[in-house]
Design an enzyme around this catalytic site. Structure first.
Site, short mmCIF file in Angstrom:
data_model
loop_
_atom_site.label_atom_id
_atom_site.label_comp_id
_atom_site.label_asym_id
_atom_site.label_seq_id
_atom_site.Cartn_x
_atom_site.Cartn_y
_atom_site.Cartn_z
N SER A 245 2.24 5.45 -2.06
CA SER A 245 2.76 4.35 -2.87
C SER A 245 1.64 3.65 -3.62
O SER A 245 1.91 2.83 -4.50
CB SER A 245 3.42 3.31 -1.97
N HIS B 203 5.61 10.51 -6.57
CA HIS B 203 6.05 9.31 -5.86
C HIS B 203 7.57 9.10 -5.95
O HIS B 203 8.07 8.63 -6.97
CB HIS B 203 5.29 8.08 -6.41
N GLU C 27 7.93 8.74 -9.85
CA GLU C 27 6.73 8.45 -10.63
C GLU C 27 5.79 9.64 -10.50
O GLU C 27 5.50 10.07 -9.38
CB GLU C 27 6.00 7.21 -10.06
N ASN D 192 5.29 -0.21 -7.67
CA ASN D 192 4.79 -1.09 -6.60
C ASN D 192 3.80 -2.14 -7.10
O ASN D 192 3.63 -3.17 -6.45
CB ASN D 192 4.19 -0.27 -5.47
P1 NAD Z 1 7.20 6.58 8.05
O1 NAD Z 1 6.38 5.70 8.93
O2 NAD Z 1 8.69 6.50 8.08
O3 NAD Z 1 6.83 8.13 8.30
C1 NAD Z 1 5.52 8.62 8.36
C2 NAD Z 1 5.56 9.92 9.13
O4 NAD Z 1 4.27 10.54 9.02
C3 NAD Z 1 5.84 9.74 10.63
O5 NAD Z 1 6.93 10.57 11.02
C4 NAD Z 1 4.54 10.18 11.30
O6 NAD Z 1 4.74 10.80 12.55
C5 NAD Z 1 4.00 11.16 10.26
N1 NAD Z 1 2.57 11.42 10.35
C6 NAD Z 1 1.57 10.56 10.62
N2 NAD Z 1 0.40 11.21 10.64
C7 NAD Z 1 0.66 12.51 10.35
C8 NAD Z 1 -0.15 13.67 10.24
N3 NAD Z 1 -1.47 13.64 10.41
N4 NAD Z 1 0.45 14.85 9.95
C9 NAD Z 1 1.81 14.91 9.77
N5 NAD Z 1 2.62 13.84 9.88
C10 NAD Z 1 2.06 12.65 10.17
O7 NAD Z 1 6.64 6.30 6.57
P2 NAD Z 1 7.42 6.52 5.16
O8 NAD Z 1 8.11 5.26 4.79
O9 NAD Z 1 8.16 7.82 5.19
O10 NAD Z 1 6.17 6.65 4.19
C11 NAD Z 1 5.47 7.87 4.03
C12 NAD Z 1 4.70 7.86 2.71
O11 NAD Z 1 5.62 7.64 1.62
C13 NAD Z 1 3.64 6.76 2.60
O12 NAD Z 1 2.56 7.26 1.86
C14 NAD Z 1 4.38 5.68 1.82
O13 NAD Z 1 3.51 4.84 1.11
C15 NAD Z 1 5.19 6.53 0.86
N6 NAD Z 1 6.38 5.87 0.32
C16 NAD Z 1 7.15 5.05 1.09
C17 NAD Z 1 8.27 4.43 0.55
C18 NAD Z 1 9.14 3.54 1.39
O14 NAD Z 1 9.98 2.80 0.82
N7 NAD Z 1 9.03 3.54 2.70
C19 NAD Z 1 8.62 4.66 -0.80
C20 NAD Z 1 7.83 5.53 -1.56
C21 NAD Z 1 6.72 6.13 -0.99
#
Ligand code: NAD
Length: 291
Positions: free
Chosen positions: A119, A140, A152, A190
């Site tokens: 993000s 993104h 994005e 963001n």
């Molecule tokens: P989340 O906490 O729901 O999920 C993250 C996952 O990554 C977990 O299941 C965790 O076990 C896994 N993980 C951690 N370390 C790891 C590794 N070394 N290898 C493999 N898996 C691993 O988080 P999320 O909300 O899904 O966010 C994930 C990414 O997406 C982030 O970069 C976040 O910025 C981005 N993002 C989030 C949103 C949102 O609204 N939540 C929107 C757009 C982008």
């Protein structure tokens, strides 16, 4: 470049949604996580979410079955080696993402495109630690992925046009709309959204309003579909804090300082919906404001 197989790293809120839309669009998907529990939950959620689309007549039962067949899961990152495109969607922490790309690189085909769903983190910096900065970019998605129309696309300083075109073709095939953003902290969505959420937390912190009045004000007074605190819980408070820190560090402007109350919620492990508690408590029948 023809993309057929997509490797997804991280099966959390975003990873499961990305796997869902990619498989429905006809891509073969391999999803990796460090936690078997996350992989199991992701598969169950994808099944449930596609079933909802079936019941609304948007997807046929046959397409659902085909999509589920196209998704495999693994705890071993090396199983993503034959992917044409990697979409990294692990925790929003630069060291975590760097380690993933470092571990993946020796197993990839030379032409594999690397992308991150980050993000906020610098695409150029992530790319510079790999052997293929020209084949690296930001991909993104918005949350929830199956519902939100925008993706994005962020070029790092070295990203080549072939890579951009290949990723744009994937966005088109997913039936989504691409917006291009330059690689500056938090990109477009963001950069604008997070300071608003952070300001809502300051409004709560300073006692200008409580959780209910702040969310209601923005829903009824600014026509936002969700209140900012409800939205923060939906995104994940750890992710919100990580993005504010990237804005603060990357732009060196005090207007981006994360609200201490946001930090406190994260320190408590109250990360929003994903942990059942954030600005609202989701453990009962209806969400209850925590302040
Ligand atoms: P989340 O906490 O729901 O999920 C993250 C996952 O990554 C977990 O299941 C965790 O076990 C896994 N993980 C951690 N370390 C790891 C590794 N070394 N290898 C493999 N898996 C691993 O988080 P999320 O909300 O899904 O966010 C994930 C990414 O997406 C982030 O970069 C976040 O910025 C981005 N993002 C989030 C949103 C949102 O609204 N939540 C929107 C757009 C982008």
């Amino acid at each position: 470049m023809d993309i057929q197989k997509i490797g997804i790293v991280g099966a959390g809120q975003m990873g499961n949604g990305i796997a869902h839309v990619c498989a429905l669009a006809g891509y073969d998907v391999v999803m990796n996580d460090v936690s078997q529990d996350s992989l199991d939950k992701a598969l169950a959620l994808i099944d449930r979410n596609i079933e909802r689309q079936v019941s609304r007549g948007k997807v046929s039962a046959e397409d659902k079955a085909d999509a589920l067949d196209r998704i495999s899961t693994t705890l071993r990152l090396t199983d993503l080696g034959s992917s044409d495109l990697i979409i990294e969607a692990a925790t929003e922490r630069e060291t975590v993402k760097q380690a993933i790309f470092e571990d993946l690189l020796p197993h990839l085909k030379p032409e594999t495109i690397l992308t991150s769903n980050t993000s906020s983190i610098s695409i150029t910096r992530l790319a510079s630690r790999t052997d293929r900065p020209e084949k690296f970019m930001g991909f993104h998605f918005m949350n929830p992925v199956p519902v939100m129309q925008l993706v994005e696309l962020i070029r790092g300083i070295a990203t080549d046009e072939e890579t951009f075109a290949a990723c744009k073709a994937v966005v088109d095939k997913l039936g989504k709309t691409a917006a291009t953003a330059e690689d500056f902290p938090a990109f477009i969505v963001n950069r604008i959204l997070m300071p608003m959420i952070n300001e809502a937390v300051y409004t709560l912190y300073e006692g200008v309003g409580n959780v209910k009045s702040i969310d209601e004000s923005m829903k009824l007074g600014a026509n936002h579909p969700m209140g900012p605190l409800e939205l923060a819980d939906f995104i994940g408070l750890d992710t919100c804090l990580a993005i504010m820190n990237v804005l603060h560090d990357g732009l060196a402007d005090t207007k981006y300082r994360p609200c201490p109350l946001l930090t406190k919620y994260v320190e408590a492990g109250w990360l929003g919906r994903k942990t059942q508690r954030g600005f609202y408590d989701y453990r009962g029948e209806v969400p209850v404001p925590t302040r």
